[in-house]
Design a protein around this motif. Structure first.
Motif, PDB file in Angstrom:
ATOM      1  N   VAL A 547       7.357  -4.979   7.404  1.00  0.00           N
ATOM      2  CA  VAL A 547       6.401  -5.565   8.343  1.00  0.00           C
ATOM      3  C   VAL A 547       5.665  -4.469   9.096  1.00  0.00           C
ATOM      4  O   VAL A 547       4.438  -4.533   9.300  1.00  0.00           O
ATOM      5  CB  VAL A 547       7.128  -6.519   9.309  1.00  0.00           C
ATOM      6  CG1 VAL A 547       6.171  -7.018  10.387  1.00  0.00           C
ATOM      7  CG2 VAL A 547       7.730  -7.694   8.547  1.00  0.00           C
ATOM      8  N   SER A 548       6.414  -3.448   9.494  1.00  0.00           N
ATOM      9  CA  SER A 548       5.791  -2.331  10.218  1.00  0.00           C
ATOM     10  C   SER A 548       4.758  -1.630   9.357  1.00  0.00           C
ATOM     11  O   SER A 548       3.688  -1.228   9.843  1.00  0.00           O
ATOM     12  CB  SER A 548       6.883  -1.355  10.658  1.00  0.00           C
ATOM     13  OG  SER A 548       6.312  -0.219  11.281  1.00  0.00           O
ATOM     14  N   LEU A 549       5.070  -1.492   8.049  1.00  0.00           N
ATOM     15  CA  LEU A 549       4.094  -0.869   7.141  1.00  0.00           C
ATOM     16  C   LEU A 549       2.813  -1.673   7.110  1.00  0.00           C
ATOM     17  O   LEU A 549       1.704  -1.119   7.189  1.00  0.00           O
ATOM     18  CB  LEU A 549       4.701  -0.778   5.733  1.00  0.00           C
ATOM     19  CG  LEU A 549       3.746  -0.341   4.617  1.00  0.00           C
ATOM     20  CD1 LEU A 549       3.260   1.084   4.857  1.00  0.00           C
ATOM     21  CD2 LEU A 549       4.421  -0.463   3.244  1.00  0.00           C
ATOM     22  N   GLY A 550       2.940  -2.988   7.005  1.00  0.00           N
ATOM     23  CA  GLY A 550       1.743  -3.816   6.990  1.00  0.00           C
ATOM     24  C   GLY A 550       0.938  -3.692   8.260  1.00  0.00           C
ATOM     25  O   GLY A 550      -0.303  -3.590   8.229  1.00  0.00           O
ATOM     26  N   HIS A 551       1.628  -3.679   9.398  1.00  0.00           N
ATOM     27  CA  HIS A 551       0.896  -3.571  10.679  1.00  0.00           C
ATOM     28  C   HIS A 551       0.225  -2.214  10.821  1.00  0.00           C
ATOM     29  O   HIS A 551      -0.894  -2.117  11.357  1.00  0.00           O
ATOM     30  CB  HIS A 551       1.875  -3.805  11.831  1.00  0.00           C
ATOM     31  CG  HIS A 551       2.262  -5.256  11.978  1.00  0.00           C
ATOM     32  ND1 HIS A 551       3.365  -5.671  12.681  1.00  0.00           N
ATOM     33  CD2 HIS A 551       1.687  -6.390  11.486  1.00  0.00           C
ATOM     34  CE1 HIS A 551       3.448  -7.000  12.649  1.00  0.00           C
ATOM     35  NE2 HIS A 551       2.428  -7.459  11.900  1.00  0.00           N
ATOM     36  N   ARG A 552       0.908  -1.153  10.359  1.00  0.00           N
ATOM     37  CA  ARG A 552       0.297   0.176  10.458  1.00  0.00           C
ATOM     38  C   ARG A 552      -0.963   0.267   9.600  1.00  0.00           C
ATOM     39  O   ARG A 552      -1.848   1.066   9.885  1.00  0.00           O
ATOM     40  CB  ARG A 552       1.301   1.247  10.037  1.00  0.00           C
ATOM     41  CG  ARG A 552       2.361   1.512  11.101  1.00  0.00           C
ATOM     42  CD  ARG A 552       3.295   2.627  10.678  1.00  0.00           C
ATOM     43  NE  ARG A 552       4.249   2.930  11.735  1.00  0.00           N
ATOM     44  CZ  ARG A 552       4.007   3.751  12.770  1.00  0.00           C
ATOM     45  NH1 ARG A 552       2.830   4.333  12.870  1.00  0.00           N
ATOM     46  NH2 ARG A 552       4.922   3.976  13.681  1.00  0.00           N
ATOM     47  N   LEU A 553      -1.014  -0.549   8.550  1.00  0.00           N
ATOM     48  CA  LEU A 553      -2.220  -0.597   7.713  1.00  0.00           C
ATOM     49  C   LEU A 553      -3.251  -1.565   8.272  1.00  0.00           C
ATOM     50  O   LEU A 553      -4.290  -1.796   7.660  1.00  0.00           O
ATOM     51  CB  LEU A 553      -1.849  -1.008   6.278  1.00  0.00           C
ATOM     52  CG  LEU A 553      -1.007  -0.003   5.478  1.00  0.00           C
ATOM     53  CD1 LEU A 553      -0.575  -0.605   4.145  1.00  0.00           C
ATOM     54  CD2 LEU A 553      -1.783   1.288   5.244  1.00  0.00           C
ATOM     55  N   GLY A 554      -2.942  -2.132   9.426  1.00  0.00           N
ATOM     56  CA  GLY A 554      -3.885  -3.055  10.060  1.00  0.00           C
ATOM     57  C   GLY A 554      -3.929  -4.419   9.408  1.00  0.00           C
ATOM     58  O   GLY A 554      -4.953  -5.113   9.489  1.00  0.00           O
ATOM     59  N   LEU A 555      -2.822  -4.863   8.791  1.00  0.00           N
ATOM     60  CA  LEU A 555      -2.804  -6.113   8.051  1.00  0.00           C
ATOM     61  C   LEU A 555      -2.007  -7.182   8.799  1.00  0.00           C
ATOM     62  O   LEU A 555      -1.032  -6.884   9.496  1.00  0.00           O
ATOM     63  CB  LEU A 555      -2.182  -5.903   6.666  1.00  0.00           C
ATOM     64  CG  LEU A 555      -2.827  -4.816   5.796  1.00  0.00           C
ATOM     65  CD1 LEU A 555      -2.064  -4.670   4.485  1.00  0.00           C
ATOM     66  CD2 LEU A 555      -4.287  -5.118   5.532  1.00  0.00           C
ATOM     67  N   VAL A 556      -2.414  -8.423   8.641  1.00  0.00           N
ATOM     68  CA  VAL A 556      -1.664  -9.559   9.152  1.00  0.00           C
ATOM     69  C   VAL A 556      -0.563  -9.873   8.151  1.00  0.00           C
ATOM     70  O   VAL A 556      -0.826 -10.020   6.958  1.00  0.00           O
ATOM     71  CB  VAL A 556      -2.588 -10.782   9.349  1.00  0.00           C
ATOM     72  CG1 VAL A 556      -1.756 -12.003   9.755  1.00  0.00           C
ATOM     73  CG2 VAL A 556      -3.634 -10.488  10.406  1.00  0.00           C
ATOM     74  N   VAL A 557       0.681  -9.976   8.635  1.00  0.00           N
ATOM     75  CA  VAL A 557       1.832 -10.165   7.746  1.00  0.00           C
ATOM     76  C   VAL A 557       2.313 -11.608   7.860  1.00  0.00           C
ATOM     77  O   VAL A 557       2.635 -12.092   8.951  1.00  0.00           O
ATOM     78  CB  VAL A 557       2.968  -9.195   8.095  1.00  0.00           C
ATOM     79  CG1 VAL A 557       4.159  -9.428   7.161  1.00  0.00           C
ATOM     80  CG2 VAL A 557       2.488  -7.749   7.996  1.00  0.00           C
ATOM     81  N   THR A 558       2.366 -12.283   6.706  1.00  0.00           N
ATOM     82  CA  THR A 558       2.838 -13.664   6.618  1.00  0.00           C
ATOM     83  C   THR A 558       4.074 -13.698   5.740  1.00  0.00           C
ATOM     84  O   THR A 558       4.103 -13.055   4.678  1.00  0.00           O
ATOM     85  CB  THR A 558       1.756 -14.573   6.022  1.00  0.00           C
ATOM     86  OG1 THR A 558       0.578 -14.501   6.837  1.00  0.00           O
ATOM     87  CG2 THR A 558       2.229 -16.018   5.939  1.00  0.00           C
ATOM     88  N   ALA A 559       5.085 -14.430   6.172  1.00  0.00           N
ATOM     89  CA  ALA A 559       6.325 -14.549   5.408  1.00  0.00           C
ATOM     90  C   ALA A 559       6.374 -15.897   4.715  1.00  0.00           C
ATOM     91  O   ALA A 559       6.136 -16.935   5.338  1.00  0.00           O
ATOM     92  CB  ALA A 559       7.530 -14.380   6.318  1.00  0.00           C
ATOM     93  N   GLU A 560       6.701 -15.893   3.431  1.00  0.00           N
ATOM     94  CA  GLU A 560       6.843 -17.128   2.664  1.00  0.00           C
ATOM     95  C   GLU A 560       8.311 -17.517   2.566  1.00  0.00           C
ATOM     96  O   GLU A 560       9.214 -16.714   2.805  1.00  0.00           O
ATOM     97  CB  GLU A 560       6.278 -16.947   1.249  1.00  0.00           C
ATOM     98  CG  GLU A 560       4.792 -16.754   1.171  1.00  0.00           C
ATOM     99  CD  GLU A 560       4.296 -16.656  -0.253  1.00  0.00           C
ATOM    100  OE1 GLU A 560       3.518 -17.533  -0.664  1.00  0.00           O
ATOM    101  OE2 GLU A 560       4.697 -15.716  -0.962  1.00  0.00           O
ATOM    102  N   GLY A 561       8.552 -18.766   2.169  1.00  0.00           N
ATOM    103  CA  GLY A 561       9.894 -19.213   1.852  1.00  0.00           C
ATOM    104  C   GLY A 561      10.801 -19.445   3.041  1.00  0.00           C
ATOM    105  O   GLY A 561      12.022 -19.389   2.896  1.00  0.00           O
ATOM    106  N   ILE A 562      10.246 -19.724   4.225  1.00  0.00           N
ATOM    107  CA  ILE A 562      11.075 -19.998   5.404  1.00  0.00           C
ATOM    108  C   ILE A 562      11.554 -21.443   5.332  1.00  0.00           C
ATOM    109  O   ILE A 562      10.753 -22.368   5.346  1.00  0.00           O
ATOM    110  CB  ILE A 562      10.283 -19.754   6.703  1.00  0.00           C
ATOM    111  CG1 ILE A 562       9.807 -18.298   6.759  1.00  0.00           C
ATOM    112  CG2 ILE A 562      11.123 -20.099   7.926  1.00  0.00           C
ATOM    113  CD1 ILE A 562       8.928 -17.982   7.946  1.00  0.00           C
TER     114      ILE A 562
END
Length: 620
Positions: A547-562
């Motif tokens: 998740v941190s990698l995605g945020h550092r790239l400026g991306l919105v992170v969505t989790a599937e399968g909850i």
């Protein structure tokens, strides 16, 4: 008295001059030639008639030459080849009308009586000889016909054997062909003591076309002969036959099997013997072979089913990577048949508008509000009911129909999302884009037209692409992504964590977000603890890093399968922005999403409880 007969004869003979006899011979020969064709020359015909005429003259003028002379003359006439009724009639006419006149003798009663007696005997002898000749000719013809028939029957038998060989054997390898294999299968089921169980092993040389293309057809033919020789050398008492079906396909028929394992063992032997390198004209040619095996009963048409089952299993072996063996499985065959029927029905279903979209909520994890929806393809099949995308999307990809299907669903989703803006502005819709769609040069233009027709703002359309789709950022894909970014459409990497994503590509792509695959959002069976690590790694550590990698790239992170509240809290703690899964709602028709939005708006005036809010969407 003793001198009178001699005096009479002496008086008759000088009366006939040679010139008269010659004229008579010519007249007789001409009459015979006109009455009956005999393949002899005029000189030969004249010589024959001259001999006969001399005997006739002697019999008429000098008295009978002996008992039956006339009969002998008639028989000799037939023997000379003049055996037709016309020849007899012509002879009698000439003798009656010209003999005495041409000889220059008087037609006294004695000579006339002699001539008549001669003609009667000649006719009798001629008729008898002609009859005998006819019988002999008939016998000759009959015997010739019998001989010809025997010869023809023998030639036909030889020809049938050769034709049978040609029809039932392969001309290149000498092996039995498909025709003989099919006949043998049929005989096994109809024999007086029928074989109960039979096995079929179908073999196919992998990529044999490349051998013909690179090394030439002559080398290919030599290889096929060597393959046939190796398979033929395997034959033992249990083999019924080894056949060449066509091109580079072969088959082994095994009788009196007890189970599929009996045929599998033979198939393994065949693959092993064909795995050894081939040498053709001093060149080593390595080959691999795929095999399909089927085994079962041959009664009630089972032989045909077995052959087809073996070919189906061979097809599986080729599809599963080649150089392997597959055993026919009825369940897999039924599934293949179902997929084929669905694939065949898809074009008409698309024209009839049977494909629609179901929408699954995407929730902002910290606020619990509905942030967007993902449009998922559904097929309202007239017989099978509502089918999920898992049943048909792969088929659509394989046939290329996914392009037209994707366009139709994209417009449906954009039109529906545009309607939702009236009750919840800013609600976005995510739509999956296939690899085939990304490789079309006109995708960006098509998306722009759909947005214009539906009135949906570009930033509210999220296009989800797989990691595999962007593994190679060259050519059309890069141009398409750049054009979509210029439109304002947001690009999201779907199922992140299970594909082939290049982290350097993530930095250079015009991306808006990442969707973590469900496998990353669930705890692993046993947290990894590697010897020598600074501290034990945990699922939460790993998830937080992604998740941190995605945020550092400026991306919105969505989790599937909850699926549970616990998972939702865990992913919220890891920093995920959005969540999607059955915990928040399953894919539903658009009116149920609308009902959920309205219900959420009614609850927003009520202070939230300690639990994470859940969109009240009907679960299915």
């Amino acid at each position: 008295m003793n001198d009178r007969p001699a005096a009479d004869g002496a008086d008759d003979r000088p009366a006939a001059d040679g010139r008269g006899v010659g004229e008579f011979v010519t007249a007789w020969a001409t009459a015979l030639h006109r009455a009956h064709y005999v393949p002899i020359s005029a000189e030969q015909r004249h010589r024959i008639v001259t001999g006969l005429a001399d005997r006739v003259v002697t019999a008429v003028l000098a008295g009978p030459g002996g008992p039956g002379e006339g009969r002998r003359i008639g028989a000799d006439l037939v023997a000379a080849g003049f055996g037709s009724p016309e020849a007899l009639g012509g002879t009698i006419a000439v003798l009656t009308s010209r003999l005495l006149g041409d000889l220059g003798v008087a037609a006294d009663p004695t000579r006339t009586a002699r001539l008549n007696d001669l003609l009667a005997e000649l006719a009798t002898g001629f008729t008898s000889a002609a009859h005998d000749h006819s019988l002999r000719a008939q016998d000759t013809v009959r015997l010739a016909a019998l001989a010809a028939r025997t010869q023809a029957e023998e030639a036909l038998r030889v020809s049938e054997v050769r034709f049978r060989r040609f029809a039932t054997h392969d001309q290149l390898t000498g092996l039995p062909n498909l025709t003989l294999l099919t006949e043998q299968l049929g005989r096994l089921s109809t024999a007086e003591a029928p074989t109960d169980r039979v096995g079929v092993c179908c073999l196919d040389v992998d990529d044999f076309a490349a051998v013909n293309d690179v090394l030439g057809y002559q080398v290919g033919d030599l290889l096929l002969r060597e393959i046939a020789a190796r398979l033929g050398a395997l034959a033992d008492g249990r083999f019924d036959l080894v056949a060449r079906l066509d091109s580079d396909r072969f088959a082994i028929l095994v009788r009196d099997t007890t189970c599929a394992g009996d045929v599998v063992k033979i198939a393994d032997r065949a693959l092993a013997v064909l795995a050894a390198p081939f040498r053709v004209n001093g060149t080593e040619v390595p080959l691999t072979v795929s095999a399909g095996v089927a085994e079962g009963t041959v009664a009630d048409g089972g032989a045909t089913r077995l052959m087809r089952a073996g070919e189906i299993a061979l097809h599986w072996a080729k599809a599963d990577g080649k150089a392997t063996l597959r055993l026919f499985d009825q369940d897999r065959s039924n599934a293949d048949a179902e997929r084929y029927r669905l694939s065949a029905a898809m074009p008409a279903a698309l024209r009839r508008g049977e494909f629609t979209a179901a929408y699954q909520p995407v929730t902002a994890l910290r606020s619990g509000r509905l942030a967007g929806v993902e449009a998922l393809a559904r097929w309202r099949h007239p017989q099978l009911g509502l089918l999920s995308a898992a049943r048909f999307i792969e088929l659509a990809e394989r046939t290329g129909l996914v392009v037209a299907l994707g366009s139709q669903l994209l417009e449906q989703a954009c039109r529906q999302a545009s309607r939702w803006q009236r009750i919840q502005p800013g609600l976005y819709v995510s739509v999956n884009v296939s690899v085939r769609q990304l490789h079309r040069t006109g995708l960006a233009g098509e998306v722009a037209q759909i947005l214009d027709r539906t009135g949906l703002p570009p930033h509210l359309l999220h296009l989800e692409v797989t990691e595999q789709a962007v593994i190679d950022l060259t050519g059309v894909v890069t141009q398409t992504l750049a054009a979509l970014m210029q439109l304002g459409v947001r690009i999201v990497i779907d199922d992140f964590g299970v594909g082939y994503a290049n982290l350097a590509n993530l930095r250079s792509l015009p991306l808006y977000g990442l969707k973590l695959d469900a496998s990353l959002t669930r705890p692993s069976a046993q947290p990894a603890r590697w010897p020598g690590a600074r501290r034990p790694g945990t699922d939460d550590d790993f998830l937080g890093t992604v998740v941190s990698l995605g945020h550092r790239l400026g991306l919105v992170v969505t989790a599937e399968g909850i699926e549970t509240t616990q998972q939702a809290h865990r992913l919220t703690a890891a920093g995920c922005d959005n969540g999607q899964g059955w915990h928040f709602g399953r894919p539903v028709p658009p009116d149920e999403i609308t009902a959920g939005i309205v219900a959420q708006q009614h609850r927003e005036a009520v202070p939230p409880g300690p639990e994470l809010p859940v969109i009240p969407v009907q679960r299915r």
